[in-house]
Design an enzyme around this catalytic site. Sequence first.
Site, PDB file in Angstrom:
ATOM      1  N   LYS A  22     -67.108  16.106  30.373  1.00  0.00           N
ATOM      2  CA  LYS A  22     -66.393  15.376  29.305  1.00  0.00           C
ATOM      3  C   LYS A  22     -65.286  16.256  28.738  1.00  0.00           C
ATOM      4  O   LYS A  22     -64.135  15.822  28.615  1.00  0.00           O
ATOM      5  CB  LYS A  22     -67.365  15.005  28.191  1.00  0.00           C
ATOM      6  CG  LYS A  22     -66.698  14.552  26.903  1.00  0.00           C
ATOM      7  CD  LYS A  22     -67.678  14.157  25.815  1.00  0.00           C
ATOM      8  CE  LYS A  22     -68.153  15.314  24.989  1.00  0.00           C
ATOM      9  NZ  LYS A  22     -67.245  15.797  23.955  1.00  0.00           N
ATOM     10  N   ASN A  23     -65.619  17.515  28.431  1.00  0.00           N
ATOM     11  CA  ASN A  23     -64.657  18.358  27.725  1.00  0.00           C
ATOM     12  C   ASN A  23     -63.557  18.906  28.622  1.00  0.00           C
ATOM     13  O   ASN A  23     -62.555  19.410  28.129  1.00  0.00           O
ATOM     14  CB  ASN A  23     -65.383  19.487  26.981  1.00  0.00           C
ATOM     15  CG  ASN A  23     -66.199  18.921  25.816  1.00  0.00           C
ATOM     16  OD1 ASN A  23     -66.029  17.756  25.448  1.00  0.00           O
ATOM     17  ND2 ASN A  23     -67.088  19.721  25.273  1.00  0.00           N
ATOM     18  N   CYS A 118     -65.588  16.266  10.816  1.00  0.00           N
ATOM     19  CA  CYS A 118     -66.624  15.531  11.551  1.00  0.00           C
ATOM     20  C   CYS A 118     -67.967  16.088  11.090  1.00  0.00           C
ATOM     21  O   CYS A 118     -68.041  17.028  10.322  1.00  0.00           O
ATOM     22  CB  CYS A 118     -66.404  15.667  13.050  1.00  0.00           C
ATOM     23  SG  CYS A 118     -67.183  17.080  13.778  1.00  0.00           S
ATOM     24  N   ARG A 123     -63.657  21.591  10.969  1.00  0.00           N
ATOM     25  CA  ARG A 123     -62.916  21.601  12.241  1.00  0.00           C
ATOM     26  C   ARG A 123     -61.402  21.430  12.017  1.00  0.00           C
ATOM     27  O   ARG A 123     -60.792  20.455  12.438  1.00  0.00           O
ATOM     28  CB  ARG A 123     -63.472  20.542  13.183  1.00  0.00           C
ATOM     29  CG  ARG A 123     -64.937  20.814  13.487  1.00  0.00           C
ATOM     30  CD  ARG A 123     -65.519  19.879  14.481  1.00  0.00           C
ATOM     31  NE  ARG A 123     -65.034  20.142  15.835  1.00  0.00           N
ATOM     32  CZ  ARG A 123     -65.372  19.382  16.869  1.00  0.00           C
ATOM     33  NH1 ARG A 123     -66.161  18.353  16.693  1.00  0.00           N
ATOM     34  NH2 ARG A 123     -64.905  19.652  18.088  1.00  0.00           N
ATOM     35  N   ASP A 309     -72.799  24.012  22.248  1.00  0.00           N
ATOM     36  CA  ASP A 309     -73.138  22.618  22.607  1.00  0.00           C
ATOM     37  C   ASP A 309     -74.526  22.491  23.207  1.00  0.00           C
ATOM     38  O   ASP A 309     -74.966  21.370  23.470  1.00  0.00           O
ATOM     39  CB  ASP A 309     -72.102  22.060  23.590  1.00  0.00           C
ATOM     40  CG  ASP A 309     -70.745  21.900  22.931  1.00  0.00           C
ATOM     41  OD1 ASP A 309     -69.763  21.665  23.656  1.00  0.00           O
ATOM     42  OD2 ASP A 309     -70.660  22.019  21.699  1.00  0.00           O
ATOM     43  N   ARG A 401     -71.160   8.900  23.742  1.00  0.00           N
ATOM     44  CA  ARG A 401     -69.880   9.611  23.802  1.00  0.00           C
ATOM     45  C   ARG A 401     -69.914  10.669  24.891  1.00  0.00           C
ATOM     46  O   ARG A 401     -68.907  11.001  25.473  1.00  0.00           O
ATOM     47  CB  ARG A 401     -69.587  10.292  22.467  1.00  0.00           C
ATOM     48  CG  ARG A 401     -69.405   9.340  21.315  1.00  0.00           C
ATOM     49  CD  ARG A 401     -68.926  10.052  20.085  1.00  0.00           C
ATOM     50  NE  ARG A 401     -67.709  10.829  20.374  1.00  0.00           N
ATOM     51  CZ  ARG A 401     -67.043  11.487  19.437  1.00  0.00           C
ATOM     52  NH1 ARG A 401     -67.469  11.498  18.184  1.00  0.00           N
ATOM     53  NH2 ARG A 401     -65.947  12.161  19.729  1.00  0.00           N
TER      54      ARG A 401
END
Length: 423
Positions: A22-23, A118, A123, A309, A401
């Site tokens: 994803k990233n 968030c 952030r 993560d 997500r």
Amino acid sequence: MDSILVTGNGPLNGDIPIAGAKNACLTLMPATLLSEEPLTLTNAPRLSDIRTMTLLLQSLGAEVTAMHEGKVLAMSSHALTSQRAEYDIVRKMRASILVLGPLLARFGYAEVSLPGGCAIGARPVDLHLKVMEALGAEMDLRDGYVHAKAPTGGLRGGAFEFPIVSVGATENALMAASLAKGTTVLKNAAREPEIVDLVECLRKMGAQIEGEGTPTITIQGVDRLGGATHRVVTDRIELGTYMLAPAICGGEVTCLGGRISLLQAFCEKLDAAGISVEETDKGLKVARKNGRVKAVDVVTEPFPGFPTDLQAQMMALMCTAEGTSVLEEKIFENRFMHAPELTRMGARIEVHGGHATVTGVERLKGAPVMATDLRASVSLILAGLAAEGETMVNRVYHLDRGYENVEEKLSALGARIERVKGQ
Ligand code: EPZ
């Protein structure tokens, strides 16, 4: 809102496919803005964040076509109609800020909504702005937007040392510097595999970059970039997440396409906790060595350190480990929101600032819990897989997500897990 119902069901066995990162995909997609020619990504993950980035690029006039059930993204931005990234898209996904560098480099101008905070922290994006200024851009913050303007003649190469490691700011800088006039030197740059993947893609497009994966990256700007086809690197966070399933439940699982080099620090911690990780030609084969998992301490750091993560997921493993584990979260200021939810399942966790102390218990008990952010949601699912009875994880839109088909992938290993449609 949907929920996920998990019922503890003993050891897990079998193979599990790992998707594209994803990233990595979230920075590779905006790279299409740098060139008039097509950029095609293969091995793209099917996630809601990817659909959000697709909508953002399309709002700028780029063409993005998902093919082969979304695993291939054919993109082209030869005729953009806007350089303004609107708040109503940016607020859904912070990675939207990654259109700033490409728009500025190619068109000399960009208006990008500030993403806002968030769940896991404030952030800020100050480093993204500072590194653009180092390339000669003027940044004007007003009405919730960054109004960025390159000097006449375009961005100029420059030198910038990041005061703290920032993945996104490094990515924005790499894309902007690729088209700047002259040489750019980035110091204390991020070293994540997703950064290396972006550089490999930019290089296929004609960028001249050296040093990726090290703290110092040098970019020789070029006049224009061409098209390319690029395969998105394996998602090391999905990989690590699913490696923890047999660690928590017992059994033996092979994570297809996994490589230890993507998660060296994480694999070392698993080894110390009594989990065996063997690299085979299929991927990473994971199993408990023998008996109960042992408590280990964890400190999250930029790559090559232990990934932030995977902190929530590792905490789920430590909840039933033998002994006491201290997890220190050094990247984000509020990334222990899964702790009170795990406590509802019988975990013994004390949080003090950036430290969480976990005292292992024999077994967790299923309970209704609340997902608060992407990685917390999957941490609760992992805990539920090994808990006694049923765990209902609510608000799983966070989950979608970052993880495709969680229920199918885990059910194939023998887990009892199903999605409960929200009313
Ligand atoms: C990327 O976020 C990832 N997201 C995050 O993954 C990941 O947790 C993070 O890197 C760290 O590895 C994507 O790649 C889309 P940072 P990013 O800039 O780039 C501070 C997930 O679960 N900072 O490396 O936003 C920041 O507040 C997500 O997939 C500034 O102060 O992270 C944080 O404390 C969550 N100013 C630290 O730096 C800035 O301008 C690291 O942030 C930028 C960041």
